[in-house]
Design a protein around this motif. Sequence first.
Motif, PDB file in Angstrom:
ATOM      1  N   ALA A  26     -33.515 -32.586   7.253  1.00  0.00           N
ATOM      2  CA  ALA A  26     -32.220 -33.239   6.732  1.00  0.00           C
ATOM      3  C   ALA A  26     -31.533 -32.214   7.541  1.00  0.00           C
ATOM      4  N   LYS A  27     -30.241 -32.684   9.189  1.00  0.00           N
ATOM      5  CA  LYS A  27     -29.467 -31.722   8.908  1.00  0.00           C
ATOM      6  C   LYS A  27     -27.914 -32.120   7.834  1.00  0.00           C
ATOM      7  N   HIS A  28     -27.934 -32.964   7.570  1.00  0.00           N
ATOM      8  CA  HIS A  28     -27.204 -34.047   6.905  1.00  0.00           C
ATOM      9  C   HIS A  28     -27.221 -35.050   5.748  1.00  0.00           C
ATOM     10  N   GLU A  29     -26.534 -35.955   4.996  1.00  0.00           N
ATOM     11  CA  GLU A  29     -27.567 -36.395   4.225  1.00  0.00           C
ATOM     12  C   GLU A  29     -27.301 -37.612   4.883  1.00  0.00           C
ATOM     13  N   LEU A  30     -28.507 -38.780   4.501  1.00  0.00           N
ATOM     14  CA  LEU A  30     -29.476 -39.305   5.714  1.00  0.00           C
ATOM     15  C   LEU A  30     -29.395 -40.490   4.736  1.00  0.00           C
ATOM     16  N   LYS A  31     -28.522 -41.680   4.706  1.00  0.00           N
ATOM     17  CA  LYS A  31     -28.798 -42.799   3.650  1.00  0.00           C
ATOM     18  C   LYS A  31     -29.881 -43.402   4.780  1.00  0.00           C
ATOM     19  N   ALA A  32     -30.333 -44.744   2.802  1.00  0.00           N
ATOM     20  CA  ALA A  32     -31.340 -45.330   3.305  1.00  0.00           C
ATOM     21  C   ALA A  32     -31.406 -46.405   4.365  1.00  0.00           C
ATOM     22  N   GLY A  33     -32.435 -46.423   5.435  1.00  0.00           N
ATOM     23  CA  GLY A  33     -32.468 -47.036   6.569  1.00  0.00           C
ATOM     24  C   GLY A  33     -31.610 -46.185   7.825  1.00  0.00           C
ATOM     25  N   THR A  34     -31.616 -44.981   7.458  1.00  0.00           N
ATOM     26  CA  THR A  34     -31.204 -44.312   8.828  1.00  0.00           C
ATOM     27  C   THR A  34     -32.391 -44.220   9.990  1.00  0.00           C
ATOM     28  N   ALA A  35     -32.420 -44.737  11.616  1.00  0.00           N
ATOM     29  CA  ALA A  35     -33.360 -44.012  12.003  1.00  0.00           C
ATOM     30  C   ALA A  35     -33.775 -42.405  12.001  1.00  0.00           C
ATOM     31  N   LEU A  36     -34.340 -42.234  12.342  1.00  0.00           N
ATOM     32  CA  LEU A  36     -34.879 -40.320  11.898  1.00  0.00           C
ATOM     33  C   LEU A  36     -35.241 -40.221  13.198  1.00  0.00           C
ATOM     34  N   THR A  37     -34.526 -39.377  13.934  1.00  0.00           N
ATOM     35  CA  THR A  37     -34.692 -38.913  15.414  1.00  0.00           C
ATOM     36  C   THR A  37     -33.826 -37.837  15.888  1.00  0.00           C
ATOM     37  N   ASP A  38     -34.315 -36.182  16.242  1.00  0.00           N
ATOM     38  CA  ASP A  38     -34.398 -35.228  16.478  1.00  0.00           C
ATOM     39  C   ASP A  38     -32.765 -34.891  15.508  1.00  0.00           C
ATOM     40  N   ASP A  39     -31.788 -35.754  16.650  1.00  0.00           N
ATOM     41  CA  ASP A  39     -29.985 -35.456  16.169  1.00  0.00           C
ATOM     42  C   ASP A  39     -30.114 -35.091  14.554  1.00  0.00           C
ATOM     43  N   ASP A  40     -30.708 -35.915  13.765  1.00  0.00           N
ATOM     44  CA  ASP A  40     -30.076 -36.181  12.754  1.00  0.00           C
ATOM     45  C   ASP A  40     -31.405 -35.050  11.654  1.00  0.00           C
ATOM     46  N   LEU A  41     -33.008 -34.211  12.510  1.00  0.00           N
ATOM     47  CA  LEU A  41     -33.558 -33.419  12.084  1.00  0.00           C
ATOM     48  C   LEU A  41     -33.644 -31.468  12.563  1.00  0.00           C
ATOM     49  N   THR A  42     -33.809 -30.805  11.704  1.00  0.00           N
ATOM     50  CA  THR A  42     -34.452 -29.652  12.120  1.00  0.00           C
ATOM     51  C   THR A  42     -35.816 -29.043  11.441  1.00  0.00           C
ATOM     52  N   THR A  43     -35.918 -28.330  12.816  1.00  0.00           N
ATOM     53  CA  THR A  43     -37.313 -27.931  12.022  1.00  0.00           C
ATOM     54  C   THR A  43     -37.428 -26.931  10.800  1.00  0.00           C
ATOM     55  N   VAL A  44     -37.955 -26.228  10.523  1.00  0.00           N
ATOM     56  CA  VAL A  44     -38.257 -25.135   8.819  1.00  0.00           C
ATOM     57  C   VAL A  44     -39.658 -24.767   9.335  1.00  0.00           C
ATOM     58  N   ARG A  45     -40.231 -23.713   8.810  1.00  0.00           N
ATOM     59  CA  ARG A  45     -40.955 -23.006   9.346  1.00  0.00           C
ATOM     60  C   ARG A  45     -41.370 -22.990   7.314  1.00  0.00           C
ATOM     61  N   VAL A  46     -42.333 -23.924   6.393  1.00  0.00           N
ATOM     62  CA  VAL A  46     -42.706 -23.067   5.043  1.00  0.00           C
ATOM     63  C   VAL A  46     -43.954 -22.577   5.078  1.00  0.00           C
ATOM     64  N   ARG A  47     -43.818 -22.104   4.017  1.00  0.00           N
ATOM     65  CA  ARG A  47     -45.246 -21.145   3.627  1.00  0.00           C
ATOM     66  C   ARG A  47     -45.792 -21.817   2.555  1.00  0.00           C
ATOM     67  N   PHE A  48     -46.427 -23.262   2.189  1.00  0.00           N
ATOM     68  CA  PHE A  48     -47.118 -24.013   0.903  1.00  0.00           C
ATOM     69  C   PHE A  48     -48.020 -23.509   0.587  1.00  0.00           C
ATOM     70  N   THR A  49     -48.822 -23.117  -0.895  1.00  0.00           N
ATOM     71  CA  THR A  49     -49.064 -22.408  -1.988  1.00  0.00           C
ATOM     72  C   THR A  49     -50.262 -23.808  -2.281  1.00  0.00           C
TER      73      THR A  49
END
Length: 219
Positions: A60-83
């Motif tokens: 999330a780029k910023h806080e997303l309240k319950a009911g917020t529609a997910l769009t590219d404007d509200d999100l950013t991609t991150v690369r994570v190494r999971f175990t």
Amino acid sequence: MVETAVRSGFGAPAAPAQRNRKARWKDGRLVLGVLLVAVTALAGAKLLSSADDTTTIWAAKHELKAGTALTDDDLTTVRVRFTSGDDSARYLAADTDLKGLVVDRTVGQGEFVPKDAAVPKSDQDRTEFPLSIAAGRLPADTAPGDVVDVWVVPKEEGQPARPLWSSVRVLQIDSVKGVSGGSARRQVTIALASADLPRIPAALTALSAGEPTLVRKDS
């Protein structure tokens, strides 16, 4: 009388040739060099492969309240190494189609978007229905967000299994409860849409005489 040895080119032994020995030595050094290059290349390729062993997910780029529609404007991609693969499966992959998805709870700024928090908009108008399911009657790795069909298997032998609901979403699943084997059970909460509600009375009757079973579908 002094005897003098007569030397002739025809009978003299030939001097040992050194050229072939040197060539063989050079060939060996060449083979060793090729092997060293090959080993170095393989090690480098493996290092690069392990260095990029990451998964791209949404945050999330910023806080997303319950009911917020997910769009590219509200999100950013991150690369994570999971175990582990189980950890990466908990979050929304960056290649997920966001169309029609909303968050059903608040997601903080910078937080990885949990897979079970991103639900179809239609799931907001839902009724929560609890099921007590024997551990052997659902996939062991069933998780919130999975889409399942719900069947009931009658306890009376010879009776066919009956479908209760199709393509419902798992909202919550508790850990195994019970001793072991057939006595172990899991508490599962599913989301029922308004169109599923008329079947609740018949479903309760069927469940009283049978065992619910979950069949997972591709979400």
